[in-house]
Design a protein around this motif. Structure first.
Motif, PDB file in Angstrom:
ATOM      1  N   ASN A   6       0.827  -1.211   0.000  1.00 55.89           N
ATOM      2  CA  ASN A   6       0.000   0.000   0.000  1.00 55.89           C
ATOM      3  C   ASN A   6       0.859   1.258   0.000  1.00 55.89           C
ATOM      4  OD1 ASN A   6      -2.237  -1.642   0.099  1.00 55.89           O
ATOM      5  ND2 ASN A   6      -2.637  -1.327   2.281  1.00 55.89           N
ATOM      6  N   ILE A   7       1.935   1.216   0.803  1.00 55.08           N
ATOM      7  CA  ILE A   7       2.830   2.374   0.858  1.00 55.08           C
ATOM      8  C   ILE A   7       3.453   2.622  -0.518  1.00 55.08           C
ATOM      9  CG2 ILE A   7       5.043   3.204   1.787  1.00 55.08           C
ATOM     10  CD1 ILE A   7       4.281   1.800   4.432  1.00 55.08           C
ATOM     11  N   ARG A   8       3.919   1.555  -1.155  1.00 52.68           N
ATOM     12  CA  ARG A   8       4.552   1.704  -2.468  1.00 52.68           C
ATOM     13  C   ARG A   8       3.550   2.209  -3.515  1.00 52.68           C
ATOM     14  NH1 ARG A   8       9.355   0.183  -4.877  1.00 52.68           N
ATOM     15  NH2 ARG A   8       9.230  -0.216  -7.122  1.00 52.68           N
ATOM     16  N   ASN A   9       2.319   1.678  -3.468  1.00 52.84           N
ATOM     17  CA  ASN A   9       1.306   2.128  -4.426  1.00 52.84           C
ATOM     18  C   ASN A   9       0.966   3.603  -4.238  1.00 52.84           C
ATOM     19  OD1 ASN A   9       1.112  -0.367  -5.635  1.00 52.84           O
ATOM     20  ND2 ASN A   9      -0.617  -1.048  -4.392  1.00 52.84           N
ATOM     21  N   THR A  10       0.835   4.005  -2.972  1.00 52.29           N
ATOM     22  CA  THR A  10       0.528   5.413  -2.697  1.00 52.29           C
ATOM     23  C   THR A  10       1.683   6.306  -3.135  1.00 52.29           C
ATOM     24  OG1 THR A  10      -0.831   4.769  -0.801  1.00 52.29           O
ATOM     25  CG2 THR A  10      -0.137   7.065  -0.900  1.00 52.29           C
ATOM     26  N   ALA A  11       2.901   5.884  -2.856  1.00 52.51           N
ATOM     27  CA  ALA A  11       4.073   6.651  -3.278  1.00 52.51           C
ATOM     28  C   ALA A  11       4.109   6.781  -4.797  1.00 52.51           C
ATOM     29  CB  ALA A  11       5.351   5.987  -2.773  1.00 52.51           C
ATOM     30  N   SER A  12       3.812   5.694  -5.482  1.00 51.53           N
ATOM     31  CA  SER A  12       3.800   5.701  -6.942  1.00 51.53           C
ATOM     32  C   SER A  12       2.745   6.670  -7.481  1.00 51.53           C
ATOM     33  CB  SER A  12       3.528   4.277  -7.452  1.00 51.53           C
ATOM     34  OG  SER A  12       3.498   4.256  -8.856  1.00 51.53           O
ATOM     35  N   ASP A  13       1.563   6.649  -6.860  1.00 52.40           N
ATOM     36  CA  ASP A  13       0.488   7.571  -7.274  1.00 52.40           C
ATOM     37  C   ASP A  13       0.919   9.023  -7.088  1.00 52.40           C
ATOM     38  OD1 ASP A  13      -1.126   5.430  -7.855  1.00 52.40           O
ATOM     39  OD2 ASP A  13      -2.305   5.542  -5.996  1.00 52.40           O
ATOM     40  N   TRP A  14       1.610   9.297  -5.971  1.00 50.22           N
ATOM     41  CA  TRP A  14       2.024  10.670  -5.696  1.00 50.22           C
ATOM     42  C   TRP A  14       3.135  11.133  -6.624  1.00 50.22           C
ATOM     43  CZ3 TRP A  14       0.605  15.097  -3.753  1.00 50.22           C
ATOM     44  CH2 TRP A  14      -0.554  15.114  -2.968  1.00 50.22           C
ATOM     45  N   LEU A  15       4.025  10.229  -6.986  1.00 51.80           N
ATOM     46  CA  LEU A  15       5.045  10.600  -7.971  1.00 51.80           C
ATOM     47  C   LEU A  15       4.377  11.038  -9.273  1.00 51.80           C
ATOM     48  CD1 LEU A  15       7.890   7.944  -7.522  1.00 51.80           C
ATOM     49  CD2 LEU A  15       7.730  10.241  -6.558  1.00 51.80           C
ATOM     50  N   GLU A  16       3.339  10.299  -9.659  1.00 52.21           N
ATOM     51  CA  GLU A  16       2.616  10.658 -10.882  1.00 52.21           C
ATOM     52  C   GLU A  16       1.940  12.023 -10.727  1.00 52.21           C
ATOM     53  OE1 GLU A  16       0.064   8.245 -14.168  1.00 52.21           O
ATOM     54  OE2 GLU A  16      -0.493   7.909 -12.072  1.00 52.21           O
ATOM     55  N   ARG A  17       1.388  12.294  -9.544  1.00 57.33           N
ATOM     56  CA  ARG A  17       0.705  13.572  -9.311  1.00 57.33           C
ATOM     57  C   ARG A  17       1.660  14.748  -9.431  1.00 57.33           C
ATOM     58  NH1 ARG A  17      -3.859  13.489  -4.554  1.00 57.33           N
ATOM     59  NH2 ARG A  17      -4.438  15.475  -5.508  1.00 57.33           N
ATOM     60  N   VAL A  18       2.923  14.538  -9.065  1.00 58.65           N
ATOM     61  CA  VAL A  18       3.895  15.641  -9.155  1.00 58.65           C
ATOM     62  C   VAL A  18       4.764  15.521 -10.412  1.00 58.65           C
ATOM     63  CG1 VAL A  18       3.925  16.046  -6.658  1.00 58.65           C
ATOM     64  CG2 VAL A  18       5.606  14.478  -7.673  1.00 58.65           C
ATOM     65  N   GLU A  19       4.278  14.751 -11.366  1.00 58.84           N
ATOM     66  CA  GLU A  19       4.889  14.669 -12.701  1.00 58.84           C
ATOM     67  C   GLU A  19       6.285  14.067 -12.682  1.00 58.84           C
ATOM     68  OE1 GLU A  19       4.610  18.620 -14.293  1.00 58.84           O
ATOM     69  OE2 GLU A  19       2.443  18.706 -14.040  1.00 58.84           O
ATOM     70  N   ILE A  20       6.451  13.020 -11.851  1.00 59.97           N
ATOM     71  CA  ILE A  20       7.675  12.214 -11.882  1.00 59.97           C
ATOM     72  C   ILE A  20       7.277  10.830 -12.372  1.00 59.97           C
ATOM     73  CG2 ILE A  20       9.507  11.139 -10.500  1.00 59.97           C
ATOM     74  CD1 ILE A  20       9.347  13.541  -8.607  1.00 59.97           C
ATOM     75  N   ALA A  21       7.966  10.349 -13.392  1.00 62.75           N
ATOM     76  CA  ALA A  21       7.608   9.049 -13.976  1.00 62.75           C
ATOM     77  C   ALA A  21       7.660   7.956 -12.903  1.00 62.75           C
ATOM     78  CB  ALA A  21       8.563   8.715 -15.116  1.00 62.75           C
ATOM     79  N   GLN A  22       6.659   7.091 -12.910  1.00 58.24           N
ATOM     80  CA  GLN A  22       6.565   6.056 -11.883  1.00 58.24           C
ATOM     81  C   GLN A  22       7.742   5.081 -11.935  1.00 58.24           C
ATOM     82  OE1 GLN A  22       2.546   4.625 -12.676  1.00 58.24           O
ATOM     83  NE2 GLN A  22       1.767   5.772 -10.922  1.00 58.24           N
ATOM     84  N   ASP A  23       8.383   4.957 -13.103  1.00 62.27           N
ATOM     85  CA  ASP A  23       9.524   4.032 -13.181  1.00 62.27           C
ATOM     86  C   ASP A  23      10.788   4.620 -12.523  1.00 62.27           C
ATOM     87  OD1 ASP A  23      10.356   5.908 -15.038  1.00 62.27           O
ATOM     88  OD2 ASP A  23      10.294   4.550 -16.762  1.00 62.27           O
ATOM     89  N   ARG A  24      10.662   5.853 -11.970  1.00 60.81           N
ATOM     90  CA  ARG A  24      11.785   6.446 -11.223  1.00 60.81           C
ATOM     91  C   ARG A  24      11.642   6.212  -9.719  1.00 60.81           C
ATOM     92  NH1 ARG A  24      14.633  10.448 -14.082  1.00 60.81           N
ATOM     93  NH2 ARG A  24      16.235   9.988 -12.531  1.00 60.81           N
TER      94      ARG A  24
END
Length: 258
Positions: free
Chosen positions: A126-144
């Motif tokens: 859950n933590i990783r999924n939420t972090a991934s979603d937030w990276l996308e929200r701030v325009e950082i590619a999820q593969d980073r």
């Protein structure tokens, strides 16, 4: 907006011996309101911000914060542990230099995930999924997500710092020159992003900036500081379009002439 202020600031002063950091500052901040504190270097705006965020102890004055249970608490009567918990959960602090607000030797995902763990999240997926979603929200590619911040550009680091701060849904965020040191094009994208997130999340924000364009874009209300004192305050558009104090007029005209 709520009918009760989130922050009550009364008579806050900070002196360094005989030198004034800031003096006799009073205002209320309301839920969902963005307040800009502007002025030249040395005006006292960063000292004031650090006093409000409990990073500095004021010489005199009182700052009260409305907790989630509705009760007002005097920030300087709290224990260090209570203030640290507030800073990790209900507040955010966005530094001018993102390296000051990030752990540079852990991954982007871990930087965001740490805040989630501070509010009790323990499920790794859950933590990783939420972090991934937030990276996308701030325009950082999820593969980073597994890359360390030191591999990022300055603008990406600042966006990661914003994600780290906002992931716990804080109610109050302090920002110290959030676009300082960034290229103009990067600044514009970052400001658009911040304005959208602040509006979507209904955050209260206190932003310190010397850039009146940042203040106009982000804030509802602004305070102008000079020599440690607030010399003018009001709705942002009113202050910038019809400044009453000669110093404010000078600030605004110097921007127009650039």
């Amino acid at each position: 907006m709520s009918d009760q202020p989130l922050l009550n600031v009364r008579g806050v002063s900070k002196f360094y011996g005989s030198r004034i950091g800031c003096t006799d500052v009073s205002f209320d901040l309301w839920p969902g309101e963005v307040l800009a504190i502007v002025g030249e270097s040395g005006s006292g705006k960063t000292t004031l911000l650090n006093c409000l965020a409990t990073r500095l102890m004021p010489t005199t004055g009182c700052v009260q914060y409305r907790m989630r249970d509705g009760n007002l608490r005097d920030l300087y009567q709290m224990s260090d542990a209570e203030r640290r918990f507030l800073m990790r959960t209900d507040w955010g602090f966005v530094h001018q230099n993102p390296a000051d607000g990030l752990r540079m030797t852990v991954s982007a995902g871990a930087n965001v995930g740490e805040r989630l763990m501070a509010v009790g999240n323990r499920h790794y997926g859950n933590i990783r999924n939420t972090a991934s979603d937030w990276l996308e929200r701030v325009e950082i590619a999820q593969d980073r997500i597994d890359d360390q911040p030191r591999a990022f550009s300055g603008g990406m680091r600042q966006r990661l710092q914003i994600a780290r701060n906002l992931v716990t849904s804080p109610r109050l965020v302090f920002m110290d020159e959030p676009t300082g040191g960034l290229d103009v094009s990067v600044q514009a994208r970052l400001l658009d992003l911040v304005r959208g997130l602040v509006s979507d999340l209904g955050l209260a924000v206190i932003v310190v900036t010397h850039d009146l364009a940042v203040a106009r874009l982000l804030s509802h209300r602004m305070m102008v500081m000079k020599g440690g004192r607030v010399i003018e305050q009001g709705l942002t558009d009113r202050v910038l379009d019809d400044p009453r104090e000669p110093y404010t007029q000078l600030l605004v005209s110097s921007i127009l002439q650039v």
